[in-house]
Scaffold this active site. Structure first.
Site: not given
Lengths: 396, 382
Positions: A126, A195
């Site tokens: 990322e 998450h």
């Protein structure tokens, strides 16, 4: 398209009237009178808008506007497809966006149509690919950088804030950054603590970013197209649980140049007793709560923020000045959150004098998200929490 | 050294000469480059024309004097905050620019004043940015670490972040098919950053036209390379990326290596990595005296044996490519340019308060910005 322009003009007129009206208000004595005046102005303007769009629509076809059912996923997909077609400089990168059709299938079919150059699968890095996306924006391309979920953006948050958000300012306007970062935000179902975080408050904190949080398909479509066309960094917070939810979209909304203004909230439901302000999936919960409360004679006005930053405080103020009561509803944690900001702004602005009770927040529970279903269900705001809070605030 | 003999004796004669007497061009042996995953490297000789030599000399001297002036102004508290000086490393910036063109792209970290100059900035606007004035290259909004010019993306304060950004610029070059490339610089300290390895990976996968350049000046702030890196062979750290280790104090070495690297990129072979072995005379920044982690003797030794400007000067003089007077004249001109710039930088007014909130968003309507209190109204314009 002129009906879109006309809508914009009417929004502006509405804004102007509300602001002018706010300035004229001097005391609380004729409060209910003023509230109903405000309500009438708004109704006039609203019906004016609908009147204009109906009239203009007649110029296009003799039949009434056809509604199409589109779920949020497809709305996002179509928005990206149309923008990729419209401007060669737009491209999409992220994990699994190409050959896998998107981890949540949001980019389904795009790689097949546009190929490797425009739809790029990245490795699971990322920080690296977010930096690459920002660099591409520096050099004049218009990247859409997908984070598989916004949780993973924390690995890249330096690139979003320090490289994207601040650069136009640091360069005194020499270096714009036309990039969109998008992906699902907030809680899902059973994905547990790492998450499930909501990043609206984190990104909403930073000048130089626009932060958008659509609820329904019209929001998703109009705001994503606007974000891609915007020459500034936009953080686009989707919601995984909304992807599969269908909504009716009118012909006007389905037009390829349909955009929604970033920074403008929408009143989804008119009401007189209390204002509910929310964003993303919680807007739906507010509407459900409003339906239940209506049976008991409580009419809630539901405001869909659509944009977290810049915050449309005027729409919220106008609503609060009408209803005298405010509840904010969000999925994120309470401390230093979106609701906290709204309450602070209401305190500091003209609407404070209209509050008949303190403004209150309904939020996610202040804990990392647990896994077990019964615990997860009790970690997020439920409809009953909204109803309970409304009744408390209204002293029922 | 290869000496080209002309009609006159070499550097000792002090009388003035016509330019026809100078050697127009000379070829010099340059240090062999260490190679990683490359069969061949840059040539072992470099040809320098008189024009190029004078240009490189002047640019390096300008950077040197500009940085020393910044040191002075900082100590007078006219420059504040961060100030990372580049003196000692001039051959890198000038040599790199000699190997690419201004339509190529470049990005570096915070030790960026030299690059701002070689990439088209003027001394005036660089110094005025350091002093935070409205005539600064970023109108006083950016400061030392955030200067931009065309095809130069700063000036970046977060160690290592500029490397993926550079790869993004390279991606745009490939996407647009314009045959341009991007030079992405970082230091020995940044070389261990994870995001750089992520960038090596993606650049190689996608064959991006990027030249990674590690300016190894032996110290990441106060930490020597031996104390920070398990492998100090920075030119090999790209693993599958071909690498070169180059004498960064010799402007010709740097130029030839950059040309070689640029050819590699433009031929579509993908990324290449150059390590430039260089040295900074100042500490890491103005708040670092630079002698707690290295000896004054070491600094002095580099200055006397490897100074980039002296090296070029000696080459030109001993090959009759310029006269001492000529170079002195350039020195005087440079000093004047710096003085004028410093004068401007200390007298130009600070940015107007109206500018406080501007440049948040591009191409947007003006909007209200929250001030320190709810009653103050501030506006942002694009």
């Amino acid at each position: 398209m002129h009906f879109l322009v006309a809508n914009e003009i009417l929004y502006c007129i509405e804004d102007y009237c509300i602001k002018a009206f706010c300035k004229l208000r001097t005391s609380r004595s004729s409060l209910t009178e003023d509230r109903s005046k405000m309500a009438s102005i708004r109704c006039f303007l609203r019906s004016g808008k609908s009147a204009v769009s109906v009239v203009l629509r007649r110029e296009f076809s003799k039949t009434s506007p056809a509604a199409v059912q589109v779920n949020v996923r497809d709305a996002l997909n179509q928005a990206m497809d149309e923008e990729l077609e419209r401007d060669e400089k737009v491209f999409l990168l992220g994990e699994e966006v190409a050959q896998y059709d998107g981890a949540y299938k949001v980019s389904r079919g795009l790689w097949k149509k546009y190929g490797d150059k425009r739809i790029i699968d990245t490795p699971i890095t990322e920080m690296g690919f977010a930096g690459i996306a920002v660099g591409a924006a520096f050099a004049g391309l218009r990247p859409i950088c997908e984070f598989m979920t916004w949780n993973f953006s924390m690995q890249a948050i330096d690139q979003v804030i320090n490289s994207a958000a601040k650069t136009y300012y640091m360069s005194a306007g020499a270096q714009p950054v036309p990039i969109v970062f998008r992906g699902p935000n907030g809680s899902s179902a059973g994905v547990a603590a790492q998450h499930s975080q909501c990043f609206a408050a984190w990104y909403g904190h930073c000048p130089g970013l626009k932060v958008v949080s659509p609820w329904n398909s019209e929001d998703a479509r109009g705001l994503l197209k606007a974000a891609i066309r915007d020459n500034n960094p936009v953080v686009f917070l989707e919601n995984e649980l909304m992807y599969g939810v269908p909504f009716d979209l009118s012909e006007e909304v389905m037009h390829k140049d349909f955009v929604l203004p970033i920074g403008k909230a929408k009143v989804e439901r008119q009401g007189t007793h209390i204002t509910l302000v929310s964003h993303s999936r919680c807007v739906g919960f507010c509407l459900d709560a409003a339906a239940v409360l209506a049976k008991e004679g409580v009419e809630c006005e539901v405001v869909n923020l659509r944009t977290i930053r810049p915050l449309d405080v005027e729409t919220i103020e106008a609503s609060v000045m009408k209803t005298g009561h405010l509840v904010t509803v969000e999925g994120g944690w309470p401390q230093y959150g979106v609701g906290a900001e709204i309450c602070a702004r209401i305190m500091e602005g003209p609407a404070f004098n209209y509050l008949d009770a303190p403004a209150v927040r309904v939020t996610g529970v202040d804990i990392p998200m647990p896994y077990a279903k019964i615990l997860e269900d009790h970690s997020v705001p439920q409809i009953k929490d909204i109803i309970f809070t409304v009744k408390k605030v209204l002293n029922m | 050294r290869v000496l080209e003999l002309t009609g006159c004796a070499a550097s000792m004669v002090a009388s003035s000469r016509s330019y026809a007497d100078f050697t127009p061009e000379a070829t010099f042996d340059i240090k062999k480059v260490d190679l990683h995953r490359l069969e061949e490297g840059p040539p072992l000789t470099a040809t320098l024309t008189r024009e190029e030599g004078l240009k490189y000399y002047r640019t390096m001297q300008t950077i040197r004097r500009m940085e020393l002036k910044a040191d002075q102004l900082y100590k007078q508290k006219i420059i504040r905050g961060f100030c990372h000086l580049y003196d000692g490393q001039e051959a890198c910036a000038v040599g790199i620019e000699g190997g690419i063109t201004l339509s190529d792209h470049l990005i570096t970290a915070y030790r960026a004043h030299g690059y701002t100059l070689t990439r088209g900035g003027t001394v005036r606007e660089i110094m005025a940015e350091l002093t935070g004035r409205r005539g600064g290259i970023a109108k006083g909004k950016g400061g030392s670490m955030h200067m931009y010019t065309k095809n130069f993306y700063g000036g970046n304060g977060i160690v290592g972040a500029q490397v993926p950004l550079g790869a993004g610029v390279a991606l745009a070059c490939k996407y647009l098919g314009n045959d341009q490339l991007c030079v992405s610089l970082y230091g020995d300290g940044a070389a261990n950053q994870g995001q750089i390895f992520e960038t090596y990976n993606m650049s190689s996968l996608w064959k991006l036209p990027i030249i990674f350049i590690c300016e190894n000046n032996q110290y990441g702030m106060g930490t020597s390379v031996e104390r920070s890196s398990a492998s100090t062979e920075y030119y090999k750290r790209g693993d599958y990326i071909p690498g070169l280790r180059v004498d960064g104090m010799d402007v010709l070495c740097v130029r030839e290596a950059t040309k070689f690297a640029a050819d590699h990129c433009r031929s579509g072979k993908g990324p290449i990595l150059m390590e430039l072995q260089t040295y900074r005379y100042h500490g890491h920044s103005m708040s670092d005296p630079g002698v707690s982690y290295r000896t004054r003797e070491e600094i002095q030794e580099v200055r006397s044996k490897s100074d980039p400007i002296s090296m070029l000067k000696d080459r030109m003089l001993s090959n009759n490519m310029a006269s001492i007077e000529e170079l002195k004249e350039i020195d005087i001109a440079v000093r004047k340019e710096i003085e004028d710039a410093a004068q401007f930088a200390t007298t130009d007014p600070e940015p107007p308060l109206d500018d406080l909130c501007s440049h948040i968003f591009a191409n947007d309507q003006p909007f209200e910005v929250r001030a320190a209190t709810p009653w103050t109204k501030l506006t942002s314009t694009s």
